[in-house]
Motif scaffolding. Structure first.
Motif, short mmCIF file in Angstrom:
data_model
loop_
_atom_site.label_atom_id
_atom_site.label_comp_id
_atom_site.label_asym_id
_atom_site.label_seq_id
_atom_site.Cartn_x
_atom_site.Cartn_y
_atom_site.Cartn_z
N VAL A 197 -9.00 -6.25 -0.25
CA VAL A 197 -8.91 -5.43 0.96
C VAL A 197 -10.07 -5.79 1.88
N VAL A 222 -9.06 5.13 2.22
CA VAL A 222 -8.42 3.89 1.77
C VAL A 222 -9.47 2.85 1.42
N ARG A 265 -2.30 3.72 -3.83
CA ARG A 265 -1.97 2.58 -4.69
C ARG A 265 -1.94 1.31 -3.85
N PHE A 266 -2.70 0.32 -4.27
CA PHE A 266 -2.72 -0.97 -3.58
C PHE A 266 -2.45 -2.08 -4.58
N ASP A 267 -1.34 -2.77 -4.40
CA ASP A 267 -1.01 -3.93 -5.24
C ASP A 267 -1.10 -3.58 -6.73
N GLU A 277 3.62 4.27 3.70
CA GLU A 277 3.60 2.99 3.00
C GLU A 277 3.38 1.85 3.99
N LEU A 282 -6.75 3.20 -5.92
CA LEU A 282 -8.01 3.03 -5.21
C LEU A 282 -8.87 4.29 -5.21
N LEU A 286 0.85 -1.18 0.00
CA LEU A 286 0.00 0.00 0.00
C LEU A 286 0.89 1.24 0.00
N LEU A 288 -4.65 -7.08 2.23
CA LEU A 288 -4.62 -5.95 3.16
C LEU A 288 -5.86 -6.01 4.04
#
Length: 257
Positions: free
Chosen positions: A81, A50, A62-64, A26, A68, A5, A166
């Motif tokens: 998530v 988030v 940014r997630f993976d 992060e 988002l 993340l 996450l």
């Protein structure tokens, strides 16, 4: 360690008031990150951005590899998530197993109907999830009969139904006795290690934060004022002054937690 993340320059305002003001942090897989701060610091707003419940006015989440910002909570959930809430959310009239099976139904995008009961869907997987949180033996009990600490364990199993990378935990130990909250967080730490989960959690109980967080980030008036390992945060003069106020230390806060 590669970040799973990445939050950059995140901001959100309400009526001209900056609830979150350009924060950056992060979170890596296999890490428990505590988000702390006094009331009004911007913790819930950050959490809800988030999770997609609020849209950021500025910045990036940014997630993976996925952005988002602009995505709905359900879309974010399907990306991997999971989330638990300050007040546990379960269907009291359903059994423990059926609550988890409802989450599995949702993840599989299948509709609950009179022709297909939740009790018929992936019971084995539901039981496996309940075993991970120590609730398999109570699988056929209605959630309405459970102690609050056990309801929180069921909620954790529900949050794991989409095989998350996450996990967001909003005040996970709120309303729990010290023994219960330490049991729940020890279980969470075990899942982090076993499954390589990344966990972002908010928490008011400093004993929980210092016992289980790998790192901490501290907000005050919407701004990130410190981040680091628990011992670094404990000894940070700015954190002591802003988070607790004059004359109060983390040690005193832990004594009264």
């Amino acid at each position: 360690m590669t970040a799973l993340l990445q939050v950059k320059n995140l901001g959100k305002s309400f009526g001209g008031v900056k609830a979150v003001d350009g924060i950056t942090f992060e979170l890596a897989a296999g890490e428990l990150l505590a988000l702390i701060g006094p009331n009004g610091a911007g913790k819930s707003t950050t959490f809800n951005m988030v999770n997609g419940q609020l849209r950021a006015d500025q910045g990036s989440i940014r997630f993976d590899g996925h952005e988002l910002v602009g995505q709905k909570p359900r879309s974010i959930w399907r990306l991997g998530v999971g989330r638990t809430f300050q007040i546990a959310e379960t269907f009291a009239s359903l059994t423990v197993a059926e609550n988890v099976q409802m989450a599995l139904l949702s993840h599989d995008a299948r509709l609950y109907s009179m022709w297909r009961r939740a009790a018929d869907h992936k019971r084995d997987k539901a039981l496996a999830l309940l075993e991970q949180v120590g609730m398999k033996a109570q699988a056929d009990r209605p959630c309405s009969e459970l102690a609050y600490g056990d309801v929180k364990r069921v909620e954790l199993a529900i949050a794991m139904a989409n095989d998350p990378k996450l996990l967001l935990m909003d005040e996970p130990t709120a309303g729990m006795a010290p023994k219960e909250r330490n049991s729940l967080m020890a279980l969470t730490k075990e899942l982090v290690i076993q499954r390589g989960l990344a966990v972002l959690f908010t928490e008011h109980s400093m004993d929980v934060v210092f016992a289980y967080a790998d790192r901490m980030i501290v907000l005050a008036r919407g701004r990130l004022i410190a981040q680091g390992k628990p011992l670094e945060i404990r000894d940070d003069p700015k954190v002591q002054a802003v988070y607790f106020g004059t004359g109060k230390t983390f040690e005193k806060a832990q004594e009264h937690a």
